[in-house]
Design a protein around this motif. Structure first.
Motif, mmCIF file in Angstrom:
data_model
loop_
_atom_site.group_PDB
_atom_site.id
_atom_site.type_symbol
_atom_site.label_atom_id
_atom_site.label_comp_id
_atom_site.label_asym_id
_atom_site.label_seq_id
_atom_site.Cartn_x
_atom_site.Cartn_y
_atom_site.Cartn_z
ATOM 1 N N UNK A 171 0.842 -1.194 0.000
ATOM 2 C CA UNK A 171 0.000 0.000 0.000
ATOM 3 C C UNK A 171 0.874 1.239 0.000
ATOM 4 N N UNK A 172 0.367 2.325 -0.599
ATOM 5 C CA UNK A 172 1.067 3.606 -0.581
ATOM 6 C C UNK A 172 0.079 4.686 -0.160
ATOM 7 N N UNK A 173 0.602 5.846 0.267
ATOM 8 C CA UNK A 173 -0.275 6.934 0.665
ATOM 9 C C UNK A 173 0.431 8.273 0.672
ATOM 10 N N UNK A 174 -0.359 9.342 0.624
ATOM 11 C CA UNK A 174 0.195 10.703 0.681
ATOM 12 C C UNK A 174 -0.827 11.626 1.320
ATOM 13 N N UNK A 175 -0.338 12.686 1.959
ATOM 14 C CA UNK A 175 -1.206 13.652 2.637
ATOM 15 C C UNK A 175 -0.712 15.069 2.394
ATOM 16 N N UNK A 176 -1.640 15.999 2.382
ATOM 17 C CA UNK A 176 -1.332 17.427 2.422
ATOM 18 C C UNK A 176 -1.841 17.964 3.751
ATOM 19 N N UNK A 177 -1.012 18.728 4.452
ATOM 20 C CA UNK A 177 -1.356 19.236 5.778
ATOM 21 C C UNK A 177 -1.424 20.765 5.753
ATOM 22 N N UNK A 178 -2.479 21.308 6.329
ATOM 23 C CA UNK A 178 -2.605 22.752 6.527
ATOM 24 C C UNK A 178 -2.403 23.028 8.013
ATOM 25 N N UNK A 179 -1.361 23.784 8.330
ATOM 26 C CA UNK A 179 -1.002 24.065 9.723
ATOM 27 C C UNK A 179 -1.384 25.497 10.084
ATOM 28 N N UNK A 180 -1.955 25.656 11.254
ATOM 29 C CA UNK A 180 -2.187 26.990 11.812
ATOM 30 C C UNK A 180 -1.493 27.044 13.163
ATOM 31 N N UNK A 181 -0.651 28.033 13.350
ATOM 32 C CA UNK A 181 0.131 28.120 14.578
ATOM 33 C C UNK A 181 0.173 29.546 15.091
ATOM 34 N N UNK A 182 0.363 29.672 16.399
ATOM 35 C CA UNK A 182 0.434 30.976 17.048
ATOM 36 C C UNK A 182 1.576 30.973 18.049
ATOM 37 N N UNK A 183 2.311 32.056 18.118
ATOM 38 C CA UNK A 183 3.467 32.178 18.998
ATOM 39 C C UNK A 183 3.191 33.192 20.101
ATOM 40 N N UNK A 184 3.573 32.839 21.333
ATOM 41 C CA UNK A 184 3.458 33.785 22.452
ATOM 42 C C UNK A 184 4.701 33.652 23.326
ATOM 43 N N UNK A 185 5.418 34.753 23.530
ATOM 44 C CA UNK A 185 6.657 34.763 24.307
ATOM 45 C C UNK A 185 6.652 35.960 25.251
ATOM 46 N N UNK A 186 6.669 35.702 26.558
ATOM 47 C CA UNK A 186 6.677 36.778 27.551
ATOM 48 C C UNK A 186 7.941 36.704 28.398
ATOM 49 N N UNK A 187 8.373 37.850 28.896
ATOM 50 C CA UNK A 187 9.483 37.903 29.855
ATOM 51 C C UNK A 187 9.486 39.254 30.557
ATOM 52 N N UNK A 188 10.085 39.274 31.725
ATOM 53 C CA UNK A 188 10.278 40.545 32.426
ATOM 54 C C UNK A 188 11.407 41.320 31.764
ATOM 55 N N UNK A 189 11.342 42.644 31.887
ATOM 56 C CA UNK A 189 12.362 43.526 31.325
ATOM 57 C C UNK A 189 13.061 44.236 32.478
ATOM 58 N N UNK A 190 14.352 44.062 32.595
ATOM 59 C CA UNK A 190 15.115 44.623 33.705
ATOM 60 C C UNK A 190 15.136 46.152 33.684
ATOM 61 N N UNK A 191 15.224 46.736 34.900
ATOM 62 C CA UNK A 191 15.346 48.198 34.986
ATOM 63 C C UNK A 191 16.805 48.642 34.982
ATOM 64 N N UNK A 192 17.717 47.677 34.748
ATOM 65 C CA UNK A 192 19.151 47.970 34.668
ATOM 66 C C UNK A 192 19.683 48.638 35.939
ATOM 67 N N UNK A 193 19.087 48.270 37.079
ATOM 68 C CA UNK A 193 19.584 48.773 38.352
ATOM 69 C C UNK A 193 19.144 50.171 38.702
ATOM 70 N N UNK A 194 18.169 50.718 37.991
ATOM 71 C CA UNK A 194 17.712 52.078 38.250
ATOM 72 C C UNK A 194 16.764 52.159 39.441
ATOM 73 N N UNK A 195 16.272 51.005 39.884
ATOM 74 C CA UNK A 195 15.406 50.986 41.052
ATOM 75 C C UNK A 195 13.953 51.295 40.757
ATOM 76 N N UNK A 196 13.594 51.356 39.490
ATOM 77 C CA UNK A 196 12.210 51.685 39.126
ATOM 78 C C UNK A 196 11.330 50.453 38.974
#
Length: 444
Positions: A182-207
């Protein structure tokens, strides 16, 4: 340049299945691949997945196996994933050299669960014709990962929230050439979403820390091909190949509570973003052997082409100050890796089949580039499962898998250019997962 950038995407909003699925747990497979596509295959740790004649759900690994459907059929599967991840922070410092653990909790650990329980569904539908041709449609989540540390732990500049989710809608055709091929083939439609969070340093300014969120999505195409041979009755050999997926994620960078001095010095501003990322190909090789009429032995070797992920490089478009914000980079340098499994199934009665199997899944992550976004290690699987047939056309499938992840150490010393603003982080990770799978298989 503020390197908020992190690896491994999150949160796809596919409206047509949003009521069925929330994918926000730890990945069962190494890297951020998901292998929860069939309760039948999970019962013996995917052993013989590219060669099995059991049912059409094995078509995820080899589209030729849609020929397992002898009548119009539907297979609905769901895997309930219960992950555990414990993080112990050994040390963490800001770019300025200040210890971050003293700013928050006494031990610098994440304040809540990093990974959540989740349900991963899969759906297959097949229509066979007298010519030996089978048309198939399937819905799967090939890749997915999410981790939420929160914005008050010691590694918050490396990651606060991250993940990847990929939904694939597939259209397949399989042809039985002879009684043994037997043989076979497929076509795939992908839907993807990206989410990336992080804290941002105050570089020692104390804020105080700021916060950054990067989010984007894309739709992409890929394909798969495969064949299955049965040169001797009861001996089946199959090979399936799923191609790479080329995404260009587009979205926005949003920042809040950023100190004005940091914003100007580090060139941070809300802006359009895009990132070209190639998800890996998958080569599945399977062997299944019948011993008598009741016993089957399966063996699988699955190679994932993780080397397509050398880095994640986010580029920023024009904000209020065009051209200020430089690329944000996280190095993966992943290695191509193998998954091996062996398993058996036994027909206890005409109505009941039991399965078991073990597997070894090797991680693509190199020690020097392990990050809070990709704290991955090698995995060991132990699986049990079975099928109960209510009638020749209706069966219930069940499986349980325990996944033990190798203990790993994350050691970002701050010496990499991409960690210039994130600082240093050393942490130990202990992870595992329990997976309970159920499926209903019906023919009409």
């Amino acid at each position: 340049m503020q390197l908020i950038y992190k690896a491994v995407p999150w949160a796809i909003r596919a409206s047509f299945i949003s009521s069925l699925m929330t994918l926000s747990g730890a990945s069962l497979a190494a890297g951020f691949a998901l292998n929860d596509h069939s309760a039948t295959a999970s019962g013996n740790a995917l052993a013989g997945a590219a060669a099995s004649n059991t049912d059409m759900s094995y078509s995820f690994w080899n589209p030729a196996l849609f020929t397992n459907a002898k009548k119009t059929s539907i297979y609905v599967s769901g895997a309930y994933l219960l992950p555990e991840m414990d993080v112990t922070v050994n040390s963490a410092t800001k770019r300025t050299g200040e210890t971050t653990t003293t700013d928050i909790t006494s031990d610098g650990k994440p304040s809540g669960d990093i990974v959540d329980e989740t349900i991963i569904p899969a759906l297959y539908f097949a229509i066979p014709f007298k010519t030996g041709t089978v048309l198939g449609v399937s819905l799967n989540a090939p890749f997915g990962l999410s981790g939420e540390y929160g914005d008050d732990w010691a590694g918050r500049y490396h990651s606060a929230k991250t993940g990847v989710q990929d939904i694939a809608l597939s259209f397949s055709i399989a042809q039985r050439l002879t009684k043994w091929a037997s043989i076979g083939a497929s076509t795939h439609i992908h839907q993807a979403n990206v989410r990336l969070d992080a804290a941002v340093t105050d570089l020692g300014l104390g804020t105080g820390d700021g916060y950054g969120k990067l989010e984007g999505d894309d739709v992409a195409l890929s394909y798969s091909v495969g064949f299955m041979l049965e040169p001797l009755k009861g001996t089946r050999f199959g090979v399936g190949y799923r191609s790479e997926i080329d995404f260009t994620f587009e979205g926005d960078a949003e920042y809040s509570n950023i100190d004005p001095t940091v914003e100007s010095t580090r060139d941070i501003e809300n802006a359009y973003l895009y990132d070209e990322l190639t998800f890996p190909s998958v080569l599945s090789i399977g062997l299944e052997q019948d011993f008598g009429s009741k016993f089957k032995l399966g063996i699988s070797a699955i190679r994932t082409g993780w080397s397509s992920l050398d880095e994640m490089r986010i580029k920023f478009g024009e904000g209020q100050n065009p051209g200020r914000q430089g690329d944000s980079v996280l190095t993966f340098d992943f290695e191509d890796q193998w998954f091996y499994s062996i398993g058996v199934s036994y027909d206890v009665t005409e109505n009941l089949t039991l399965r078991t199997g073990i597997a070894k899944d090797y991680s693509p992550v190199k020690d020097e580039y392990r990050s809070a976004r990709t704290p991955d290690g090698d995995r060991d699987w132990v699986s049990v499962g079975g099928t109960y047939r209510f009638s020749p056309d209706t069966s219930l499938v069940f499986a349980y898998t325990h996944v033990e992840v190798e203990d790993v150490n994350l050691n970002r010393t701050g010496s990499l250019e991409e960690d210039y603003v994130r600082g240093a982080l050393n942490a130990d990770y202990k992870s595992s997962a329990e997976v309970i799978s159920l499926a209903l298989n019906m023919a009409f």
